[in-house]
Motif scaffolding. Sequence first.
Motif, PDB file in Angstrom:
ATOM      1  N   ARG A  31      16.726  -5.161 -11.782  1.00 28.03           N
ATOM      2  CA  ARG A  31      16.064  -5.895 -13.652  1.00 28.03           C
ATOM      3  C   ARG A  31      14.826  -5.786 -14.571  1.00 28.03           C
ATOM      4  N   CYS A  32      13.688  -5.559 -13.417  1.00 24.81           N
ATOM      5  CA  CYS A  32      12.171  -5.158 -13.937  1.00 24.81           C
ATOM      6  C   CYS A  32      12.553  -3.861 -14.694  1.00 24.81           C
ATOM      7  N   GLY A  33      13.273  -2.499 -13.703  1.00 22.69           N
ATOM      8  CA  GLY A  33      13.516  -1.584 -14.697  1.00 22.69           C
ATOM      9  C   GLY A  33      14.305  -1.627 -15.373  1.00 22.69           C
ATOM     10  N   ARG A  34      14.834  -1.926 -15.934  1.00 17.64           N
ATOM     11  CA  ARG A  34      15.740  -1.970 -17.154  1.00 17.64           C
ATOM     12  C   ARG A  34      14.899  -2.952 -18.463  1.00 17.64           C
ATOM     13  N   ALA A  35      14.436  -3.891 -18.086  1.00 23.18           N
ATOM     14  CA  ALA A  35      13.465  -4.598 -18.966  1.00 23.18           C
ATOM     15  C   ALA A  35      12.139  -3.299 -19.661  1.00 23.18           C
ATOM     16  N   LEU A  36      11.928  -2.787 -18.314  1.00 19.87           N
ATOM     17  CA  LEU A  36      10.534  -1.936 -18.393  1.00 19.87           C
ATOM     18  C   LEU A  36      10.818  -1.025 -19.784  1.00 19.87           C
ATOM     19  N   GLY A  37      12.218  -0.414 -19.460  1.00 18.00           N
ATOM     20  CA  GLY A  37      12.921   0.622 -19.920  1.00 18.00           C
ATOM     21  C   GLY A  37      12.862   0.496 -21.447  1.00 18.00           C
ATOM     22  N   VAL A  38      13.717  -0.637 -21.485  1.00 17.77           N
ATOM     23  CA  VAL A  38      13.969  -1.106 -22.998  1.00 17.77           C
ATOM     24  C   VAL A  38      12.294  -1.558 -23.750  1.00 17.77           C
ATOM     25  N   MET A  39      11.263  -2.140 -22.911  1.00 20.89           N
ATOM     26  CA  MET A  39       9.771  -1.864 -23.741  1.00 20.89           C
ATOM     27  C   MET A  39       9.603  -0.887 -23.602  1.00 20.89           C
ATOM     28  N   GLU A  40       8.766   0.044 -23.118  1.00 17.67           N
ATOM     29  CA  GLU A  40       8.678   1.310 -23.434  1.00 17.67           C
ATOM     30  C   GLU A  40       9.293   2.505 -24.962  1.00 17.67           C
ATOM     31  N   ARG A  41      11.081   1.959 -24.792  1.00 17.64           N
ATOM     32  CA  ARG A  41      11.495   2.255 -25.715  1.00 17.64           C
ATOM     33  C   ARG A  41      10.861   2.334 -26.945  1.00 17.64           C
ATOM     34  N   ASP A  42      11.301   0.431 -27.393  1.00 20.45           N
ATOM     35  CA  ASP A  42      10.950  -0.247 -28.274  1.00 20.45           C
ATOM     36  C   ASP A  42       8.608   0.146 -28.591  1.00 20.45           C
ATOM     37  N   GLU A  43       8.368   0.400 -27.642  1.00 17.94           N
ATOM     38  CA  GLU A  43       6.785   0.902 -28.037  1.00 17.94           C
ATOM     39  C   GLU A  43       7.450   2.359 -28.473  1.00 17.94           C
ATOM     40  N   ARG A  44       7.272   3.182 -28.521  1.00 22.45           N
ATOM     41  CA  ARG A  44       7.860   4.659 -28.525  1.00 22.45           C
ATOM     42  C   ARG A  44       8.368   4.833 -30.348  1.00 22.45           C
ATOM     43  N   GLY A  45       9.302   3.713 -30.569  1.00 22.19           N
ATOM     44  CA  GLY A  45       9.811   3.638 -31.989  1.00 22.19           C
ATOM     45  C   GLY A  45       9.589   2.560 -32.592  1.00 22.19           C
ATOM     46  N   GLY A  46       8.310   1.694 -32.327  1.00 21.83           N
ATOM     47  CA  GLY A  46       7.739   0.897 -33.506  1.00 21.83           C
ATOM     48  C   GLY A  46       7.589   0.249 -34.152  1.00 21.83           C
ATOM     49  N   ALA A  47       7.068  -0.157 -35.155  1.00 21.31           N
ATOM     50  CA  ALA A  47       7.512  -1.029 -36.482  1.00 21.31           C
ATOM     51  C   ALA A  47       5.855   0.524 -36.771  1.00 21.31           C
ATOM     52  N   ASP A  48       6.093   0.394 -38.054  1.00 17.61           N
ATOM     53  CA  ASP A  48       5.126   1.416 -38.848  1.00 17.61           C
ATOM     54  C   ASP A  48       3.705   0.661 -38.919  1.00 17.61           C
ATOM     55  N   PRO A  49       2.860   1.494 -38.187  1.00 17.39           N
ATOM     56  CA  PRO A  49       1.649   0.887 -39.119  1.00 17.39           C
ATOM     57  C   PRO A  49       1.228   0.381 -40.565  1.00 17.39           C
ATOM     58  N   ALA A  50       1.778   1.130 -40.946  1.00 12.28           N
ATOM     59  CA  ALA A  50       1.226   1.161 -42.435  1.00 12.28           C
ATOM     60  C   ALA A  50       2.271   0.583 -43.144  1.00 12.28           C
ATOM     61  N   ALA A  51       2.619  -0.324 -42.427  1.00 11.28           N
ATOM     62  CA  ALA A  51       3.578  -1.314 -42.929  1.00 11.28           C
ATOM     63  C   ALA A  51       2.527  -3.057 -42.589  1.00 11.28           C
ATOM     64  N   LEU A  52       2.290  -2.983 -41.439  1.00 11.00           N
ATOM     65  CA  LEU A  52       1.119  -3.461 -41.106  1.00 11.00           C
ATOM     66  C   LEU A  52       0.391  -4.002 -42.360  1.00 11.00           C
ATOM     67  N   ALA A  53       0.143  -2.687 -42.794  1.00 14.63           N
ATOM     68  CA  ALA A  53      -1.429  -2.659 -43.495  1.00 14.63           C
ATOM     69  C   ALA A  53      -1.305  -2.980 -44.701  1.00 14.63           C
ATOM     70  N   ARG A  54      -0.043  -2.728 -44.873  1.00 15.26           N
ATOM     71  CA  ARG A  54       0.600  -2.924 -46.572  1.00 15.26           C
ATOM     72  C   ARG A  54       0.971  -4.298 -46.540  1.00 15.26           C
ATOM     73  N   LEU A  55       1.016  -4.886 -45.434  1.00 21.35           N
ATOM     74  CA  LEU A  55       1.173  -6.676 -45.569  1.00 21.35           C
ATOM     75  C   LEU A  55      -0.438  -7.136 -45.837  1.00 21.35           C
ATOM     76  N   VAL A  56      -0.931  -6.798 -44.497  1.00 26.72           N
ATOM     77  CA  VAL A  56      -2.642  -7.577 -44.840  1.00 26.72           C
ATOM     78  C   VAL A  56      -3.281  -6.898 -46.764  1.00 26.72           C
ATOM     79  N   VAL A  57      -3.033  -5.855 -46.967  1.00 26.30           N
ATOM     80  CA  VAL A  57      -3.835  -5.833 -48.123  1.00 26.30           C
ATOM     81  C   VAL A  57      -3.212  -7.339 -49.564  1.00 26.30           C
ATOM     82  N   ASP A  58      -1.840  -7.348 -49.085  1.00 25.43           N
ATOM     83  CA  ASP A  58      -0.479  -7.951 -50.295  1.00 25.43           C
ATOM     84  C   ASP A  58      -1.784  -9.439 -49.455  1.00 25.43           C
ATOM     85  N   LEU A  59      -1.676 -10.024 -48.580  1.00 25.41           N
ATOM     86  CA  LEU A  59      -2.094 -11.183 -48.114  1.00 25.41           C
ATOM     87  C   LEU A  59      -3.068 -11.102 -48.338  1.00 25.41           C
TER      88      LEU A  59
END
Length: 85
Positions: free
Chosen positions: A15-43
Amino acid sequence: VLAAAVETNPAYRDRCGRALGVMERDERGGADPAALARLVVDLLDRRSPRPAYAIGMVAQRLALRVARFAPARVAERLTRAYYGV
């Protein structure tokens, strides 16, 4: 204690191996840092920003809403299904 259980119990290890695999996949294909930067500028330009904002992948943002409004059992079941545990 948890690490020992994970190492010695195949059910936890799998179970831990499956969960870690999902977390690793999410980290590799995570959100675009530029999207966060645009949000911060907007805020920074807003007169009255909200106290919190959700940013990330659609599934992550949806999970926040589900956890907030759905019964805990439903939120937990969806989280477990997402991580394969």
